[in-house]
Design a protein around this motif. Structure first.
Motif, mmCIF file in Angstrom:
data_model
loop_
_atom_site.group_PDB
_atom_site.id
_atom_site.type_symbol
_atom_site.label_atom_id
_atom_site.label_comp_id
_atom_site.label_asym_id
_atom_site.label_seq_id
_atom_site.Cartn_x
_atom_site.Cartn_y
_atom_site.Cartn_z
ATOM 1 N N THR A 93 0.882 -1.172 0.000
ATOM 2 C CA THR A 93 0.000 0.000 0.000
ATOM 3 C C THR A 93 0.920 1.222 0.000
ATOM 4 O OG1 THR A 93 -0.088 0.214 2.418
ATOM 5 C CG2 THR A 93 -1.666 -1.312 1.383
ATOM 6 N N PRO A 94 0.376 2.410 -0.162
ATOM 7 C CA PRO A 94 1.239 3.600 -0.120
ATOM 8 C C PRO A 94 2.000 3.764 1.189
ATOM 9 C CG PRO A 94 -0.874 4.141 -1.129
ATOM 10 C CD PRO A 94 -1.010 2.749 -0.591
ATOM 11 N N ARG A 95 1.543 3.099 2.248
ATOM 12 C CA ARG A 95 2.160 3.286 3.558
ATOM 13 C C ARG A 95 3.172 2.198 3.921
ATOM 14 N NH1 ARG A 95 -2.507 4.853 7.818
ATOM 15 N NH2 ARG A 95 -0.653 5.523 8.971
ATOM 16 N N ARG A 96 3.067 1.000 3.300
ATOM 17 C CA ARG A 96 3.929 -0.096 3.748
ATOM 18 C C ARG A 96 3.950 -1.227 2.732
ATOM 19 N NH1 ARG A 96 3.630 -1.825 9.934
ATOM 20 N NH2 ARG A 96 5.333 -0.317 10.038
ATOM 21 N N ARG A 97 5.062 -1.989 2.726
ATOM 22 C CA ARG A 97 5.155 -3.216 1.958
ATOM 23 C C ARG A 97 4.919 -4.405 2.893
ATOM 24 N NH1 ARG A 97 10.340 -4.032 0.642
ATOM 25 N NH2 ARG A 97 11.070 -2.399 2.055
ATOM 26 N N PHE A 98 4.360 -5.491 2.337
ATOM 27 C CA PHE A 98 4.000 -6.639 3.159
ATOM 28 C C PHE A 98 4.481 -7.946 2.536
ATOM 29 C CE2 PHE A 98 0.725 -3.410 3.790
ATOM 30 C CZ PHE A 98 0.686 -3.303 5.177
ATOM 31 N N ILE A 99 4.937 -8.859 3.397
ATOM 32 C CA ILE A 99 5.130 -10.262 3.036
ATOM 33 C C ILE A 99 4.183 -11.055 3.927
ATOM 34 C CG2 ILE A 99 6.697 -12.217 2.913
ATOM 35 C CD1 ILE A 99 8.983 -10.277 2.565
ATOM 36 N N LEU A 100 3.234 -11.735 3.314
ATOM 37 C CA LEU A 100 2.163 -12.400 4.040
ATOM 38 C C LEU A 100 2.287 -13.908 3.870
ATOM 39 C CD1 LEU A 100 -1.584 -11.418 3.800
ATOM 40 C CD2 LEU A 100 -0.881 -13.767 3.528
ATOM 41 N N ALA A 101 2.170 -14.641 4.973
ATOM 42 C CA ALA A 101 2.187 -16.104 4.937
ATOM 43 C C ALA A 101 0.842 -16.612 5.418
ATOM 44 C CB ALA A 101 3.313 -16.654 5.810
ATOM 45 N N ASP A 102 0.060 -17.187 4.498
ATOM 46 C CA ASP A 102 -1.230 -17.780 4.854
ATOM 47 C C ASP A 102 -0.967 -19.233 5.227
ATOM 48 O OD1 ASP A 102 -3.956 -18.208 5.178
ATOM 49 O OD2 ASP A 102 -4.236 -18.765 3.076
ATOM 50 N N THR A 103 -1.118 -19.574 6.513
ATOM 51 C CA THR A 103 -0.734 -20.901 6.994
ATOM 52 C C THR A 103 -1.953 -21.793 7.196
ATOM 53 O OG1 THR A 103 -0.831 -20.331 9.350
ATOM 54 C CG2 THR A 103 1.211 -19.838 8.170
#
Length: 448
Positions: A93-103
């Motif tokens: 998003t304009p505010r932050r980068r994300f690495i997401l792990a759906d477990t």
């Protein structure tokens, strides 16, 4: 050759902050739907991806796109309607980068949750509002506590199926908060949501005006990112020794690896472990260019002033902050293999880039998740058990406490026969163990 300044490198590599987070919960609590809703409503889904999901949903007779299919990519996952493997997604998003792990949520795949949460700064634990806190919820909270995940979000999902009742949410939030606090989770944020309808995921819900807290995405964007370990004790596990022996660099000898913690600077006194040889940092190469300093998690090559015998598996550390080396390791572990881990088990222990022979000398306790009591000296751990172990290694290892470093304070145990991962361990972590019993390991040539 020009040198990159710290300010220039920071500007290139850190335009926005990065947050690594994982989702967890029981089967059918809606984890994949929540992830799909986050990606969809934050405009992080490509048009062709959404079209593929719409086609797959229509072929199954669904009127609306099943957003869970954005993460459940395996054929078995789609057929069974459950998550099996850890699905990683990258969005911003304009505010932050994300690495997401759906477990996965199924108890059989708890080992995958350990994998997904091992590098996370935040874990979103979902609870079905109709069922409340269940055993798998407690298991995931215990794992988050053991892995020292600093931020936990309790997402009470499917609020639309309980009439968006505030009392239902409040009761679940109170029970979970009390349990997680007893485990030592430092920060817990409870959010009532409906992943299917989109309530409080990206946009505030019009159906729960009694809730005045952040949405899931707003919390993810604003929670302090705690993965910055640049100020911790510096650690570089050596992965490879580089000797190009070219005409331009006939005597080049560099020690390459990813900085596990802390910051290295040219001129720093350092010690190589386990040998204990001391020297100084003569140079640092990053992205093919020399720099004055480098920090975690950058991959670098260190050049040292003295010619020291260094190989893969050695650890370069600041001389003033060198950890002790030991052959006796006490840790809390999560057993992930189908075959049990027993007292006297001969294993391989992988710590950083070094793998050594080891023996399980004792299993002092196993954690009972229902009431957090300890079952003393169970003799073995089976799949998904959390317990305390004592291990003797064939060679001394420089280990940190997991509380000080999640990278150099962790290890895995491996079956030496087939290479299967048996156990994930955290050095020094404990729920308080009973007194040890007499060593039951037999002599078969692996005693150290």
């Amino acid at each position: 050759m020009s040198t990159i300044t710290t300010g220039e490198l920071t500007e290139v590599l850190s335009e926005t902050t990065l947050l690594r987070f994982a989702t967890a919960g029981s089967v059918d609590d809606g984890k994949s739907t929540l992830v799909g809703r986050l990606l969809h409503d934050s405009k992080s889904v490509l048009v062709d991806q959404l079209e593929a999901v719409e086609r797959a949903s229509a072929s199954r007779g669904q009127d609306a796109p099943d957003l869970a299919l954005l993460t459940d990519g395996l054929r078995a996952e789609r057929e069974q309607g459950i998550t099996i493997d850890v699905a990683y997604r990258y969005f911003a998003t304009p505010r932050r980068r994300f690495i997401l792990a759906d477990t996965p949520g199924h108890v059989q795949y708890t080992r995958n949750m350990v994998t997904g949460a091992s590098t996370a700064e935040l874990t979103v634990i979902l609870v079905d509002a109709r069922n409340g806190v269940v055993e798998q919820t407690r298991r995931h909270a215990a794992i988050a506590a053991l892995l020292r995940v600093p931020h936990v979000v309790l997402a009470v999902n499917k609020m639309d199926l309980v009439g968006y009742e505030e009392q239902v949410f409040a009761k679940i939030a109170e029970e979970f908060t009390a349990y997680a606090s007893e485990l030592g989770v430092p920060e817990i944020t409870a959010i009532p949501i409906s992943a299917l309808a989109g309530d409080n995921v990206v946009e505030p819900s019009a159906n729960m005006d009694w809730y005045g807290g952040p949405t899931v995405l707003e919390h993810l964007e604003t929670v302090p990112a705690s993965h910055d370990m640049a100020h911790c004790h510096a650690r570089l596990p050596v992965q490879y020794v580089i000797r190009p022996q070219t005409a331009d660099h006939p005597d080049y000898r560099g020690y390459a690896g990813q900085i596990a913690a802390g910051t290295f600077r040219v001129g720093d006194p350092v010690t190589v472990l386990p040998s204990g040889r001391a020297t100084k940092v003569a140079g640092i190469d990053l992205l093919g260019k020399p720099v004055d300093e480098a920090w975690t998690p950058q991959s670098v090559t260190l050049l040292l002033e003295d010619d020291i015998d260094i190989s893969r598996g050695d650890l370069i550390v600041p001389s003033k902050d060198a950890p002790a080396t030991t052959q006796d390791i006490e840790a809390t572990v999560c057993h992930v293999a189908d075959a049990p881990l027993t007292v006297g088990h001969r294993v391989l222990l992988k710590h950083g880039t070094r793998t050594v022979k080891a023996i399980v000398k004792d299993i002092p306790s196993r954690l009972t998740l229902d009431d957090l009591s300890l079952h003393p000296h169970p003799g073995q751990l089976v799949a998904n058990d959390i317990g305390r172990v004592k291990i003797r290694t064939a060679e001394a290892l420089p280990v940190d406490s997991y509380a000080d470093s999640r990278r150099t304070g962790s290890f895995i145990l491996i079956d030496p026969n087939d290479g299967t991962t048996l156990t994930a361990g955290m050095v020094g972590e404990s729920f308080a163990s009973p007194e040890p019993v007499k060593d039951e390991a037999e002599d078969d040539g692996w005693d150290f």
